[in-house]
Scaffold this motif. Structure first.
Motif, short mmCIF file in Angstrom:
data_model
loop_
_atom_site.label_atom_id
_atom_site.label_comp_id
_atom_site.label_asym_id
_atom_site.label_seq_id
_atom_site.Cartn_x
_atom_site.Cartn_y
_atom_site.Cartn_z
N UNK A 68 -9.12 19.22 8.02
CA UNK A 68 -8.08 18.82 8.34
C UNK A 68 -7.62 17.64 7.69
N UNK A 69 -8.39 17.18 6.69
CA UNK A 69 -8.07 15.51 6.13
C UNK A 69 -8.66 15.83 4.60
N UNK A 70 -7.84 14.83 4.28
CA UNK A 70 -7.91 15.16 2.66
C UNK A 70 -8.14 13.64 2.71
N UNK A 71 -9.85 13.37 1.53
CA UNK A 71 -10.24 12.53 1.77
C UNK A 71 -10.44 12.18 0.73
N UNK A 72 -10.01 10.30 0.10
CA UNK A 72 -9.37 9.52 -0.94
C UNK A 72 -10.30 8.82 -1.24
N UNK A 73 -11.45 8.63 -2.10
CA UNK A 73 -13.07 8.29 -2.33
C UNK A 73 -12.32 6.41 -2.56
N UNK A 74 -12.64 5.28 -2.22
CA UNK A 74 -11.35 4.17 -2.82
C UNK A 74 -12.12 3.95 -3.71
N UNK A 75 -13.06 4.08 -4.38
CA UNK A 75 -13.54 4.07 -6.42
C UNK A 75 -12.05 4.99 -7.06
N UNK A 76 -11.69 5.47 -6.42
CA UNK A 76 -10.72 6.68 -7.29
C UNK A 76 -9.44 6.41 -7.66
N UNK A 77 -9.21 6.89 -9.14
CA UNK A 77 -7.87 5.65 -10.11
C UNK A 77 -7.11 6.62 -9.09
N UNK A 102 2.41 1.03 -12.24
CA UNK A 102 1.95 0.25 -13.67
C UNK A 102 2.08 1.01 -14.84
N UNK A 103 0.87 0.98 -15.65
CA UNK A 103 1.53 2.05 -16.98
C UNK A 103 -0.18 2.49 -16.97
N UNK A 104 0.39 3.93 -17.99
CA UNK A 104 -1.38 4.61 -18.69
C UNK A 104 -2.59 3.97 -18.03
N UNK A 105 -3.08 2.52 -19.01
CA UNK A 105 -3.96 1.76 -19.00
C UNK A 105 -4.75 1.21 -18.02
N UNK A 106 -3.76 0.99 -16.84
CA UNK A 106 -4.32 0.25 -15.84
C UNK A 106 -3.93 1.12 -15.27
N UNK A 107 -3.61 2.47 -14.29
CA UNK A 107 -4.09 3.56 -14.04
C UNK A 107 -5.45 3.88 -14.56
N UNK A 108 -5.92 4.04 -15.11
CA UNK A 108 -6.47 4.85 -15.57
C UNK A 108 -7.92 3.61 -15.26
N UNK A 109 -7.93 2.43 -14.85
CA UNK A 109 -9.01 1.18 -14.34
C UNK A 109 -8.43 1.40 -12.64
N UNK A 110 -7.10 0.73 -12.13
CA UNK A 110 -7.27 -0.02 -11.17
C UNK A 110 -7.27 1.55 -9.74
N UNK A 111 -8.13 1.77 -9.11
CA UNK A 111 -8.27 2.29 -7.61
C UNK A 111 -7.25 1.71 -6.98
N UNK A 112 -7.07 3.35 -5.95
CA UNK A 112 -6.53 3.75 -4.36
C UNK A 112 -7.43 2.51 -3.66
N UNK A 123 3.37 -3.55 -3.56
CA UNK A 123 2.70 -2.18 -4.02
C UNK A 123 2.91 -1.01 -3.20
N UNK A 124 2.74 0.70 -4.19
CA UNK A 124 2.90 1.78 -3.87
C UNK A 124 1.85 2.60 -2.50
N UNK A 125 0.16 2.33 -2.94
CA UNK A 125 -0.13 3.37 -2.07
C UNK A 125 0.34 2.44 -0.26
N UNK A 126 -0.33 1.40 -0.33
CA UNK A 126 -0.05 0.82 0.87
C UNK A 126 1.29 1.23 1.70
N UNK A 127 2.17 1.10 1.40
CA UNK A 127 3.40 2.08 2.03
C UNK A 127 3.19 3.54 1.77
#
Lengths: 284, 169
Positions: A68-77, A102-112, A123-127
């Protein structure tokens, strides 16, 4: 500017990465997306002697449903989250939040995982991870440990990750059909860090919201939940009067911290603006 | 510890081998070692987008990516994408709408715009503005750049292609 010199290693398995991290001590830094780290290196705000590139580690990859959980790997962009059908179905708050990063070029590399481990209060993900009651899955020399998002973010850029540990993945309870959410951030330019932002979810039944979670970011030293406002709203018929009370309560219980361009008073005001809009949207 | 690393990658369709310092970021490698002057360096902190290149089919900030990280990957710059025609109708549209100006931001703008057209073929003008907000134009020529991108979205939506502004020899 250009970075100072450093060595670079790319381990193939998690155990090797953990050993390298232990050997490297304070002078070693993990690199995944590197979208914050490379900027700090270029500006010489950080001068590690070795970068450990963890992007080959299988345990840190992929988005999957486990029970019942969604697992998101740390490397997922950020882009993978933005484009994922599993995320859209099981954690729609994250899909709504992703385009604000940020912007798409950054979202393509930056990780969860990079965003969570860095613990930037703007930042968005901690919240989002706090709002969605994520569990952090961490590996270190002693093996695996799990910690809730609530206990993970300790202070400004400070999490409960030890220097010899690696954040491997997170698990998020799957959204059900009653779940409603709101995500918005007020920024000077789309993609800039928010002046103030809100990540909210609740279980909706008619005009009533239950199990409310309202997390504000870019407000304090960590993402911060408006627990008194949540309690006030929980299980009550939502009308203009209750919304006004919730707004006043949230402004009262959270102490905003000024940043370089925005006063604490302005942020305190924006807490209410965001919560009012959020409640109206979630109940609409 | 060795500060120099051997790397191998495909750049604009050609296999490239090199020995570089770990600290060298991708755009310095492309400009200084391979003499590709299309990707530009502006801020070197990820804010301006002048360094935008493609790695494994996605746009990235070339100043926030090390050349050593590109080992084994496929790198494309405006030079390669111009040659293979991927950007042709965007380039025509930039000319038609006078969206080039000094040209410093153009390579980054073109690559960012190309990914938008691929990922969001139904993007509205507002979404085009949001998407390219990560690329700074020092001439503040955004209006014409947005016009040029919207025009390509419109013609693609109708199943047409832009007619050339300049006759090619």
């Amino acid at each position: 500017m250009k970075s100072a010199a450093f060595d670079y290693v790319k381990p193939k398995v998690l155990q090797e990465a953990l050993s390298l991290l232990e050997q490297g001590g304070d002078d070693a830094r993990l690199i995944a997306g590197g979208q914050t780290l490379l900027a700090t290196l270029n500006m010489r705000l950080s001068e590690p002697s070795v970068l450990i590139d963890i992007t080959d580690l299988k345990e840190l990859q992929g988005i999957t449903v486990v029970g019942d959980q969604l697992r998101i790997g740390a490397l997922v962009t950020h882009t993978e989250i933005e484009d994922s059908e599993l995320v859209a179905k099981h954690a729609p708050l994250l899909k709504a939040a992703a385009p604000h990063i940020a912007h798409r070029a950054i979202r393509n590399l930056g990780t969860w995982g990079g965003s969570l481990a860095y613990g930037d209060p703007a930042a968005e993900w901690p919240a989002c991870s706090l709002t969605l009651q994520a569990t952090m899955i961490i590996h270190g020399p002693a093996g695996e440990r799990r910690i809730s998002a609530k206990d993970f973010f300790i202070d400004l850029y400070t999490t409960s990750l030890e220097p010899d540990e690696i954040l491997v993945a997170t698990e998020i309870p799957l959204a059900n059909k009653q779940e409603v959410f709101y995500f918005h951030e007020l920024a000077r330019r789309h993609g800039d860090y928010a002046v103030a932002g809100l990540a909210a979810v609740a279980q909706k039944q008619d005009d009533v919201l239950n199990h409310c979670a309202f997390t504000f970011f870019s407000i304090g030293a960590t993402p911060v939940m408006a627990t008194k406002a949540q309690d006030l709203v929980n299980g009550q018929k939502l009308n203009d009067e209750l919304i006004a009370k919730a707004v006043a309560t949230a402004r009262d219980e959270i102490e905003a911290i000024a940043d370089i361009t925005n006063s604490a008073e302005a942020k305190q005001h924006l807490i209410g603006v965001l919560l009012e809009r959020g409640l109206k949207q979630m109940v609409a | 510890m060795s500060l120099k690393k051997k790397i191998s990658m495909t750049v604009n369709g050609q296999l490239v081998n090199a020995e570089i310092e770990s600290r060298k970021h991708l755009v310095d490698f492309l400009r200084e070692d391979l003499h590709l002057k299309g990707p530009h360096l502006g801020c070197e902190q990820g804010a301006c987008g002048a360094c935008t290149v493609k790695v494994d089919g996605q746009i990235i900030r070339g100043c926030l990516f090390l050349a050593v990280q590109a080992n084994g990957k496929v790198v494309e710059t405006v030079e390669g994408l111009t040659k293979n025609g991927v950007l042709a109708d965007l380039q025509e549209s930039f000319l038609r709408h006078n969206a080039m100006q000094c040209g410093f931001c153009s390579s980054g703008m073109l690559l960012a715009a190309a990914e938008l057209i691929e990922k969001q073929p139904k993007a509205t003008r507002e979404q085009v503005r949001e998407w390219i907000s990560g690329n700074y134009c020092r001439c503040t020529g955004y209006h014409s750049i947005v016009d040029a991108i919207v025009a390509v979205l419109d013609t693609r939506a109708k199943g047409q292609t832009n007619k050339p502004v300049v006759a090619h020899a």
